[in-house]
Write a protein that holds these residues in place. Structure first.
Motif, PDB file in Angstrom:
ATOM      1  N   PHE A 149     -17.667  35.749  38.171  1.00 59.33           N
ATOM      2  CA  PHE A 149     -18.347  35.779  39.457  1.00 59.33           C
ATOM      3  C   PHE A 149     -19.819  35.509  39.222  1.00 59.33           C
ATOM      4  O   PHE A 149     -20.415  35.996  38.262  1.00 59.33           O
ATOM      5  CB  PHE A 149     -18.166  37.140  40.126  1.00 59.33           C
ATOM      6  N   GLY A 150     -20.403  34.683  40.077  1.00 59.93           N
ATOM      7  CA  GLY A 150     -21.819  34.395  39.936  1.00 59.93           C
ATOM      8  C   GLY A 150     -22.386  33.833  41.222  1.00 59.93           C
ATOM      9  O   GLY A 150     -21.792  33.987  42.291  1.00 59.93           O
ATOM     10  N   TRP A 151     -23.533  33.201  41.099  1.00 60.80           N
ATOM     11  CA  TRP A 151     -24.155  32.519  42.227  1.00 60.80           C
ATOM     12  C   TRP A 151     -24.296  31.048  41.880  1.00 60.80           C
ATOM     13  O   TRP A 151     -24.723  30.698  40.771  1.00 60.80           O
ATOM     14  CB  TRP A 151     -25.520  33.132  42.559  1.00 60.80           C
ATOM     15  N   ALA A 152     -23.945  30.181  42.843  1.00 56.31           N
ATOM     16  CA  ALA A 152     -23.925  28.743  42.605  1.00 56.31           C
ATOM     17  C   ALA A 152     -24.624  27.990  43.722  1.00 56.31           C
ATOM     18  O   ALA A 152     -24.671  28.437  44.869  1.00 56.31           O
ATOM     19  CB  ALA A 152     -22.479  28.251  42.489  1.00 56.31           C
ATOM     20  N   ALA A 153     -25.158  26.803  43.348  1.00 54.76           N
ATOM     21  CA  ALA A 153     -25.636  25.835  44.335  1.00 54.76           C
ATOM     22  C   ALA A 153     -24.492  24.887  44.645  1.00 54.76           C
ATOM     23  O   ALA A 153     -23.769  24.459  43.747  1.00 54.76           O
ATOM     24  CB  ALA A 153     -26.833  25.073  43.791  1.00 54.76           C
ATOM     25  N   ARG A 154     -24.322  24.555  45.922  1.00 54.62           N
ATOM     26  CA  ARG A 154     -23.224  23.669  46.343  1.00 54.62           C
ATOM     27  C   ARG A 154     -23.685  22.258  46.658  1.00 54.62           C
ATOM     28  O   ARG A 154     -22.872  21.348  46.740  1.00 54.62           O
ATOM     29  CB  ARG A 154     -22.534  24.230  47.577  1.00 54.62           C
ATOM     30  N   ASP A 155     -24.993  22.076  46.892  1.00 54.74           N
ATOM     31  CA  ASP A 155     -25.484  20.756  47.282  1.00 54.74           C
ATOM     32  C   ASP A 155     -26.976  20.675  46.975  1.00 54.74           C
ATOM     33  O   ASP A 155     -27.567  21.611  46.420  1.00 54.74           O
ATOM     34  CB  ASP A 155     -25.218  20.494  48.769  1.00 54.74           C
ATOM     35  N   THR A 156     -27.593  19.561  47.351  1.00 57.77           N
ATOM     36  CA  THR A 156     -28.988  19.302  46.968  1.00 57.77           C
ATOM     37  C   THR A 156     -29.992  20.183  47.702  1.00 57.77           C
ATOM     38  O   THR A 156     -31.182  20.148  47.375  1.00 57.77           O
ATOM     39  CB  THR A 156     -29.351  17.823  47.221  1.00 57.77           C
ATOM     40  N   SER A 157     -29.537  20.977  48.656  1.00 60.96           N
ATOM     41  CA  SER A 157     -30.449  21.944  49.263  1.00 60.96           C
ATOM     42  C   SER A 157     -30.908  22.964  48.230  1.00 60.96           C
ATOM     43  O   SER A 157     -31.981  23.567  48.364  1.00 60.96           O
ATOM     44  CB  SER A 157     -29.777  22.663  50.436  1.00 60.96           C
ATOM     45  N   VAL A 216     -28.857  40.782  35.940  1.00 62.40           N
ATOM     46  CA  VAL A 216     -27.470  40.474  36.292  1.00 62.40           C
ATOM     47  C   VAL A 216     -26.589  41.708  36.140  1.00 62.40           C
ATOM     48  O   VAL A 216     -25.776  42.037  37.011  1.00 62.40           O
ATOM     49  CB  VAL A 216     -26.939  39.318  35.423  1.00 62.40           C
ATOM     50  N   GLY A 217     -26.752  42.410  35.020  1.00 68.46           N
ATOM     51  CA  GLY A 217     -25.853  43.525  34.708  1.00 68.46           C
ATOM     52  C   GLY A 217     -25.868  44.633  35.743  1.00 68.46           C
ATOM     53  O   GLY A 217     -24.836  45.245  36.025  1.00 68.46           O
ATOM     54  N   ASN A 218     -27.025  44.884  36.351  1.00 64.91           N
ATOM     55  CA  ASN A 218     -27.131  45.992  37.300  1.00 64.91           C
ATOM     56  C   ASN A 218     -27.049  45.579  38.764  1.00 64.91           C
ATOM     57  O   ASN A 218     -26.852  46.441  39.620  1.00 64.91           O
ATOM     58  CB  ASN A 218     -28.456  46.738  37.084  1.00 64.91           C
ATOM     59  N   THR A 219     -27.211  44.290  39.062  1.00 68.41           N
ATOM     60  CA  THR A 219     -27.297  43.905  40.477  1.00 68.41           C
ATOM     61  C   THR A 219     -26.242  42.911  40.940  1.00 68.41           C
ATOM     62  O   THR A 219     -25.978  42.824  42.135  1.00 68.41           O
ATOM     63  CB  THR A 219     -28.691  43.314  40.806  1.00 68.41           C
ATOM     64  N   LEU A 220     -25.616  42.185  40.042  1.00 65.21           N
ATOM     65  CA  LEU A 220     -24.600  41.225  40.481  1.00 65.21           C
ATOM     66  C   LEU A 220     -23.388  41.946  41.059  1.00 65.21           C
ATOM     67  O   LEU A 220     -22.897  41.611  42.130  1.00 65.21           O
ATOM     68  CB  LEU A 220     -24.182  40.303  39.339  1.00 65.21           C
ATOM     69  N   LYS A 221     -22.915  42.964  40.358  1.00 68.20           N
ATOM     70  CA  LYS A 221     -21.712  43.658  40.810  1.00 68.20           C
ATOM     71  C   LYS A 221     -21.921  44.407  42.132  1.00 68.20           C
ATOM     72  O   LYS A 221     -20.997  44.652  42.874  1.00 68.20           O
ATOM     73  CB  LYS A 221     -21.211  44.625  39.749  1.00 68.20           C
ATOM     74  N   ALA A 222     -23.184  44.724  42.414  1.00 69.43           N
ATOM     75  CA  ALA A 222     -23.473  45.490  43.638  1.00 69.43           C
ATOM     76  C   ALA A 222     -23.230  44.684  44.906  1.00 69.43           C
ATOM     77  O   ALA A 222     -23.105  45.243  45.976  1.00 69.43           O
ATOM     78  CB  ALA A 222     -24.911  45.975  43.606  1.00 69.43           C
TER      79      ALA A 222
END
Length: 361
Positions: free
Chosen positions: A14-22, A353-359
């Protein structure tokens, strides 16, 4: 735990991704490859935000592949190793920088210069050997070949140390290669951002005299009093630049925006070296005549090989070198990108990442 047959399956991530040129990043579910015999799996704890992440998510360089999970300054703790892994063990702290693969057979690879391998694979937006896309460290878990794992020194903080995996090696490597790591060398550092502030710290640790060159006069106090630079030049001040002509043995130019090279070349002594480590979107104009009149060199450099990256991290730990960071939660990342574009950070954002992604899952 070492890998066993029942664990040989893709890893949910699980992560954060960009989907387009925005370039807007948002939550993204995906899979990592299974943990192979040579692989290390680790839980991501921190990931730095590099200026190249901003360029990539917005496709400034025309090489974007979406969806894109950025991040190539990554540290974490090992949770699984493949059967052939000897480099690290479960529970060790490790890092991954800008690359996760190379051919291991070309001249560059044979000389510990995997970063110049024609088949080098980037930590994100490359096609891995199994046909899967590589995704970076804005995510909860990484799987990486042990060759591209960096062993993390115990006395180097994870959050303040992680930017060294890109910003650190990007400046350390040219200082070493071009002989600018000698005591008494007079070095110029152009730009006081994520790369520049680390360049100052490494150069001072090598015993160099350091002059920071910037368009911003208000950075003088920071450069000299906080970072330890010896002097400061405002590049738009013609009198200052004229007075400093012919005084520098070398220059590390970290600027990724369009800027003139002629004034910088003028600052060099004969046989001086101007090394570009920033990546402007458009070609820079290179005047040749000033190079001829002094046998001066304009060169480029990008990151470093794995042997040198480990050397750099160990050197940083020994000399108490770390980046100046602003630690942020994962859901602040889009705001951080906007601020980075305006150079509104001192000097590197690092995602906890370790403390805030899962939140926010």
């Amino acid at each position: 735990m070492a890998k066993s047959p029942e664990t040989e399956h893709p890893v949910k991530a699980f992560g954060w991704a960009a989907r387009d040129t925005s370039g807007v990043l948002s939550p993204f579910n995906f899979s990592r490859r299974e943990t192979g015999e040579e692989d290390v799996r680790f839980k991501v704890l921190y990931c730095g935000i590099c200026h190249s992440d901003l360029h990539n998510i917005r496709n400034d360089w025309g090489m974007a592949v979406y969806p894109m999970v950025p991040g190539h300054e990554i540290v974490g703790v090992v949770t699984m190793v493949g059967g052939n892994v000897k480099k690290v063990k479960v529970g060790d702290k490790v890092g991954v920088g800008c690359m996760v693969g190379s051919c291991h057979s070309c001249d560059n690879c044979a000389n510990d210069l995997e970063n110049y391998c024609p088949k080098m694979l980037l930590t994100y937006k490359s096609i891995y050997y199994d046909g899967t896309m590589t995704y970076g460290g804005y995510s909860d878990v990484m799987v990486c070949d042990q060759h591209f794992i960096v062993r993390w020194p115990e006395n180097l903080p994870l959050d303040a140390g992680v930017p060294l995996l890109c910003a650190g090696i990007t400046t350390y490597s040219p200082l070493k290669y071009f002989g600018l790591d000698k005591p008494g060398i007079h070095l110029g550092v152009v730009g006081l951002g994520g790369l520049g502030h680390v360049a100052v710290k490494f150069a001072k640790a090598f015993g160099a005299k350091v002059t920071v060159i910037s368009t911003s006069p208000n950075k003088k106090k920071e450069a000299i009093e906080h970072l330890g630079a010896d002097s400061f030049l405002v590049s738009r001040d013609q009198d200052q630049m004229q007075a400093a002509m012919g005084t520098l043995d070398g220059i590390i130019d970290t600027v990724s925006a369009d800027h003139p090279l002629l004034p910088l070349i003028g600052l060099l002594k004969s046989h001086g070296k101007l090394v570009l480590v920033g990546a402007p979107n458009k070609p820079l104009e290179l005047p040749v005549f000033p190079l001829l009149m002094g046998r001066k060199i304009v060169a480029g450099s990008i990151i470093g090989g794995m042997k040198e990256t480990q050397e750099m991290v160990d050197f940083a730990a020994k000399h108490n070198i770390r980046a100046d960071v602003e630690v942020i939660p994962m859901d602040y990342v889009n705001t951080a990108m906007d601020r980075l574009e305006k150079a509104d950070v001192r000097y590197r954002f690092v995602i906890d990442v370790g403390n805030t992604l899962k939140a926010i899952m």
